[in-house]
Write a protein that holds these residues in place. Sequence first.
Motif, PDB file in Angstrom:
ATOM      1  N   SER A   4       0.845  -1.197   0.000  1.00 33.97           N
ATOM      2  CA  SER A   4       0.000   0.000   0.000  1.00 33.97           C
ATOM      3  C   SER A   4       0.876   1.241   0.000  1.00 33.97           C
ATOM      4  O   SER A   4       2.094   1.170   0.230  1.00 33.97           O
ATOM      5  N   GLN A   5       0.253   2.399  -0.202  1.00 32.92           N
ATOM      6  CA  GLN A   5       1.024   3.640  -0.175  1.00 32.92           C
ATOM      7  C   GLN A   5       1.641   3.871   1.199  1.00 32.92           C
ATOM      8  O   GLN A   5       2.773   4.353   1.297  1.00 32.92           O
ATOM      9  N   ALA A   6       0.929   3.499   2.271  1.00 33.60           N
ATOM     10  CA  ALA A   6       1.479   3.660   3.620  1.00 33.60           C
ATOM     11  C   ALA A   6       2.708   2.786   3.803  1.00 33.60           C
ATOM     12  O   ALA A   6       3.710   3.213   4.418  1.00 33.60           O
ATOM     13  N   GLU A   7       2.667   1.569   3.266  1.00 37.62           N
ATOM     14  CA  GLU A   7       3.825   0.678   3.374  1.00 37.62           C
ATOM     15  C   GLU A   7       4.992   1.195   2.532  1.00 37.62           C
ATOM     16  O   GLU A   7       6.167   1.044   2.920  1.00 37.62           O
ATOM     17  N   LEU A   8       4.693   1.805   1.417  1.00 38.62           N
ATOM     18  CA  LEU A   8       5.754   2.392   0.594  1.00 38.62           C
ATOM     19  C   LEU A   8       6.418   3.554   1.321  1.00 38.62           C
ATOM     20  O   LEU A   8       7.643   3.715   1.268  1.00 38.62           O
ATOM     21  N   VAL A   9       5.612   4.356   2.013  1.00 41.34           N
ATOM     22  CA  VAL A   9       6.171   5.444   2.822  1.00 41.34           C
ATOM     23  C   VAL A   9       7.071   4.881   3.907  1.00 41.34           C
ATOM     24  O   VAL A   9       8.176   5.393   4.159  1.00 41.34           O
ATOM     25  N   ASP A  10       6.639   3.790   4.553  1.00 42.75           N
ATOM     26  CA  ASP A  10       7.451   3.145   5.591  1.00 42.75           C
ATOM     27  C   ASP A  10       8.807   2.715   5.037  1.00 42.75           C
ATOM     28  O   ASP A  10       9.854   2.952   5.658  1.00 42.75           O
ATOM     29  N   MET A  11       8.788   2.068   3.875  1.00 45.10           N
ATOM     30  CA  MET A  11      10.030   1.558   3.287  1.00 45.10           C
ATOM     31  C   MET A  11      10.981   2.684   2.933  1.00 45.10           C
ATOM     32  O   MET A  11      12.190   2.607   3.195  1.00 45.10           O
ATOM     33  N   LEU A  12      10.448   3.748   2.321  1.00 47.83           N
ATOM     34  CA  LEU A  12      11.306   4.849   1.919  1.00 47.83           C
ATOM     35  C   LEU A  12      11.841   5.594   3.141  1.00 47.83           C
ATOM     36  O   LEU A  12      13.024   5.977   3.184  1.00 47.83           O
ATOM     37  N   GLU A  13      11.009   5.754   4.165  1.00 45.99           N
ATOM     38  CA  GLU A  13      11.450   6.429   5.384  1.00 45.99           C
ATOM     39  C   GLU A  13      12.546   5.633   6.078  1.00 45.99           C
ATOM     40  O   GLU A  13      13.571   6.197   6.521  1.00 45.99           O
ATOM     41  N   THR A  14      12.365   4.311   6.150  1.00 44.22           N
ATOM     42  CA  THR A  14      13.381   3.458   6.783  1.00 44.22           C
ATOM     43  C   THR A  14      14.698   3.523   6.015  1.00 44.22           C
ATOM     44  O   THR A  14      15.779   3.629   6.619  1.00 44.22           O
ATOM     45  N   ALA A  15      14.619   3.442   4.696  1.00 40.52           N
ATOM     46  CA  ALA A  15      15.841   3.494   3.879  1.00 40.52           C
ATOM     47  C   ALA A  15      16.560   4.819   4.061  1.00 40.52           C
ATOM     48  O   ALA A  15      17.797   4.879   4.073  1.00 40.52           O
ATOM     49  N   TRP A  16      15.794   5.900   4.214  1.00 41.16           N
ATOM     50  CA  TRP A  16      16.413   7.211   4.439  1.00 41.16           C
ATOM     51  C   TRP A  16      17.054   7.275   5.817  1.00 41.16           C
ATOM     52  O   TRP A  16      18.195   7.739   5.964  1.00 41.16           O
ATOM     53  N   ARG A  17      16.367   6.807   6.849  1.00 42.91           N
ATOM     54  CA  ARG A  17      16.911   6.878   8.213  1.00 42.91           C
ATOM     55  C   ARG A  17      18.149   5.999   8.362  1.00 42.91           C
ATOM     56  O   ARG A  17      19.042   6.319   9.152  1.00 42.91           O
ATOM     57  N   GLU A  18      18.221   4.913   7.609  1.00 38.02           N
ATOM     58  CA  GLU A  18      19.383   4.031   7.666  1.00 38.02           C
ATOM     59  C   GLU A  18      20.486   4.478   6.705  1.00 38.02           C
ATOM     60  O   GLU A  18      21.470   3.759   6.513  1.00 38.02           O
ATOM     61  N   SER A  19      20.296   5.635   6.087  1.00 35.38           N
ATOM     62  CA  SER A  19      21.285   6.248   5.177  1.00 35.38           C
ATOM     63  C   SER A  19      21.563   5.381   3.953  1.00 35.38           C
ATOM     64  O   SER A  19      22.630   5.467   3.344  1.00 35.38           O
ATOM     65  N   ARG A  20      20.608   4.540   3.575  1.00 33.81           N
ATOM     66  CA  ARG A  20      20.758   3.746   2.361  1.00 33.81           C
ATOM     67  C   ARG A  20      20.295   4.507   1.124  1.00 33.81           C
ATOM     68  O   ARG A  20      20.813   4.301   0.024  1.00 33.81           O
ATOM     69  N   ILE A  21      19.314   5.373   1.309  1.00 27.22           N
ATOM     70  CA  ILE A  21      18.745   6.135   0.191  1.00 27.22           C
ATOM     71  C   ILE A  21      18.696   7.611   0.568  1.00 27.22           C
ATOM     72  O   ILE A  21      17.956   7.993   1.488  1.00 27.22           O
ATOM     73  N   PRO A  22      19.479   8.463  -0.098  1.00 30.91           N
ATOM     74  CA  PRO A  22      19.391   9.908   0.187  1.00 30.91           C
ATOM     75  C   PRO A  22      18.104  10.490  -0.390  1.00 30.91           C
ATOM     76  O   PRO A  22      17.676  10.102  -1.486  1.00 30.91           O
ATOM     77  N   ILE A  23      17.483  11.391   0.347  1.00 31.69           N
ATOM     78  CA  ILE A  23      16.279  12.069  -0.134  1.00 31.69           C
ATOM     79  C   ILE A  23      16.574  13.565  -0.125  1.00 31.69           C
ATOM     80  O   ILE A  23      16.659  14.184   0.939  1.00 31.69           O
ATOM     81  N   PRO A  24      16.733  14.159  -1.292  1.00 26.20           N
ATOM     82  CA  PRO A  24      17.223  15.553  -1.366  1.00 26.20           C
ATOM     83  C   PRO A  24      16.281  16.584  -0.755  1.00 26.20           C
ATOM     84  O   PRO A  24      16.731  17.656  -0.355  1.00 26.20           O
ATOM     85  N   TYR A  25      14.986  16.298  -0.672  1.00 30.04           N
ATOM     86  CA  TYR A  25      14.072  17.308  -0.143  1.00 30.04           C
ATOM     87  C   TYR A  25      13.967  17.256   1.381  1.00 30.04           C
ATOM     88  O   TYR A  25      13.207  18.020   1.969  1.00 30.04           O
ATOM     89  N   LEU A  26      14.707  16.357   2.060  1.00 29.49           N
ATOM     90  CA  LEU A  26      14.735  16.299   3.530  1.00 29.49           C
ATOM     91  C   LEU A  26      16.056  16.858   4.032  1.00 29.49           C
ATOM     92  O   LEU A  26      17.127  16.427   3.615  1.00 29.49           O
ATOM     93  N   LYS A  27      15.976  17.814   4.948  1.00 29.54           N
ATOM     94  CA  LYS A  27      17.172  18.413   5.510  1.00 29.54           C
ATOM     95  C   LYS A  27      17.722  17.541   6.637  1.00 29.54           C
ATOM     96  O   LYS A  27      16.960  16.847   7.319  1.00 29.54           O
ATOM     97  N   PRO A  28      19.048  17.554   6.855  1.00 29.68           N
ATOM     98  CA  PRO A  28      19.632  16.803   7.983  1.00 29.68           C
ATOM     99  C   PRO A  28      19.005  17.246   9.303  1.00 29.68           C
ATOM    100  O   PRO A  28      18.770  18.435   9.538  1.00 29.68           O
ATOM    101  N   GLY A  29      18.712  16.272  10.168  1.00 33.09           N
ATOM    102  CA  GLY A  29      18.128  16.585  11.469  1.00 33.09           C
ATOM    103  C   GLY A  29      16.655  16.909  11.420  1.00 33.09           C
ATOM    104  O   GLY A  29      16.099  17.453  12.387  1.00 33.09           O
ATOM    105  N   CYS A  30      16.006  16.578  10.302  1.00 36.36           N
ATOM    106  CA  CYS A  30      14.580  16.847  10.162  1.00 36.36           C
ATOM    107  C   CYS A  30      13.784  16.089  11.224  1.00 36.36           C
ATOM    108  O   CYS A  30      14.068  14.912  11.520  1.00 36.36           O
ATOM    109  N   GLU A  31      12.794  16.711  11.808  1.00 37.15           N
ATOM    110  CA  GLU A  31      11.949  16.075  12.819  1.00 37.15           C
ATOM    111  C   GLU A  31      11.229  14.871  12.224  1.00 37.15           C
ATOM    112  O   GLU A  31      10.786  14.913  11.069  1.00 37.15           O
ATOM    113  N   PRO A  32      11.092  13.775  13.000  1.00 36.76           N
ATOM    114  CA  PRO A  32      10.475  12.547  12.473  1.00 36.76           C
ATOM    115  C   PRO A  32       9.104  12.773  11.845  1.00 36.76           C
ATOM    116  O   PRO A  32       8.837  12.271  10.750  1.00 36.76           O
TER     117      PRO A  32
END
Length: 536
Positions: free
Chosen positions: A482-510
């Motif tokens: 689902s879209q919610a699960e896709l958000v989970d996967m992308l968020e996890t990959a970003w937090r684990e520094s596996r996938i950079p997301i250019p529109y999120l600034k370092p130290g962004c609130e969860p």
Amino acid sequence: MTMGSTPPAGSDAGKSYDEIPYATLSHYFTHPDRLATVGTLFGLLPPPATNCRVLELGCASGGNLIPMAYALPGSQFTGIDLSPVQIEQGQKYIDMLKLSNIRLVCQDLIDFAPGQATFDYILVHGVFSWIPARLQEQIFEICRQTLTANGVAYISYNVLPGWTMEQLLRQIMLFHIRQENQPLQRFQKALELLDFLAKEASAAGDETYRDRLRKTIQRMRKYADANYQYWIHEYLEEFNTPFYFSQVVEMADRHAMQYLADSDLPTMYTHDLSDESRQFLEKHAQTWVEREQYLDFLRNRMFRRSLFCRQEAALTRQPGFAQLARLNVVSRILPVDHQVSTADDSPMVFEVTKEDILTIYDPVQKTALVYLAEQLPRPVPFSDLAQATRARLPAGYPQDQAASAEEIARVLFMIHTFYPSLINFNTWVPPSIWEVNPRPTASAVARLLAATSNPVTNLIHRRVDLEKHNRYLLWCLNGERSQAELVDMLETAWRESRIPIPYLKPGCEPQTAREAIAAQVAFQLKDFAGLHLLVA
């Protein structure tokens, strides 16, 4: 040359394609639908792309054929190439995608014997200039022997006069690296020579020569930095013969083949020329071939994607309503103000580029363009467009259905001539969907390519460049999330520094990060749909 080629028999050229294979790339201008569309516009009745037989000579690892086979399951595809490494890689992709309508054969072009096989479309991309003369003749002989009555052959090649300076620099580089055998060492040594020439030749010699040399080296260096595999095979192989267009047509004629058109159709248009140039062409170009040859002289053309058909096929050189009536239309021209009436001759403004607008007054033309804008990105059969337009016109409008259709065809051809990327014609409806399902599914080919560093090929055979986080999202679209699960996967990959997301600034609130990712995922899924990347 951007795909694999078939090196000459008896040489060591094939080894370089094993050592330095090409990237897996698709080529839009070779797609059966593209060939069928151009053929239709010029009077042929080509076989439908959804049920045809396709042969590619010099298929490399199948990066061009495999996406076609996936999107056109009712058609059959055969590719041959001399490089066993590339054929093996292509077979792995075929097995992963479980395709049964394609086969890749490791074979030298000189040994190719089609037997009783016939093909509706023959593709020769990045091969013709890079083989000896006897094999160039053989390619046309294969076309003569195996191409069906209304079939189309695509052959690309380097062109004179545009390739003159490249040809000179290639000869200079080959002299410089004549004692070096390793491809990568040859590449580095050739680049060193170019850098030397760019620096030192500016201090001596003719001013015109210096300027052309500098500009050509800048262009060649840009290619080298972007794709060294392409560069090595383009400039440093044993063969690379640029042609005058008329020479290739003469070769085709020897094998009972005739020039049809260019797959890159807008290159045949003359609206960009001065009145004097068009008058010169009208006076001196007695044939269609002469016209195209003069255009090459005027534009200093470097590369052609020529289409050929059997000599006995009857063609028209003035595409019109009769041809367009057999095609579908996609328009990316959008009305600026939907409140303007289409029922009278009040002006309606359409946006064609960020800087340019198109003002239409005719009710038939306005109504047709508004209807196409409403259907975007769906292809609309021209007959449906004409019928829908007529149904929307006010009662008692003086034109009948036939006259309205002619008027629609006229404006579409006019816009396509000046803005070819905004009006597209085609013969089929791709298997893509334009809505986002609750559990979206991406094309299997796109998902496979998303896991590599290559551009993604969509369902209409266009390359789509994606940033890393969007490639990852596309790869995740297996129809089970689902879209919610896709958000989970992308968020996890970003937090684990596996996938950079250019529109999120370092130290962004969860919470802020998740909201941004969710919004971007929803937007990107709609974008994927518009890019022909999603399937049912």
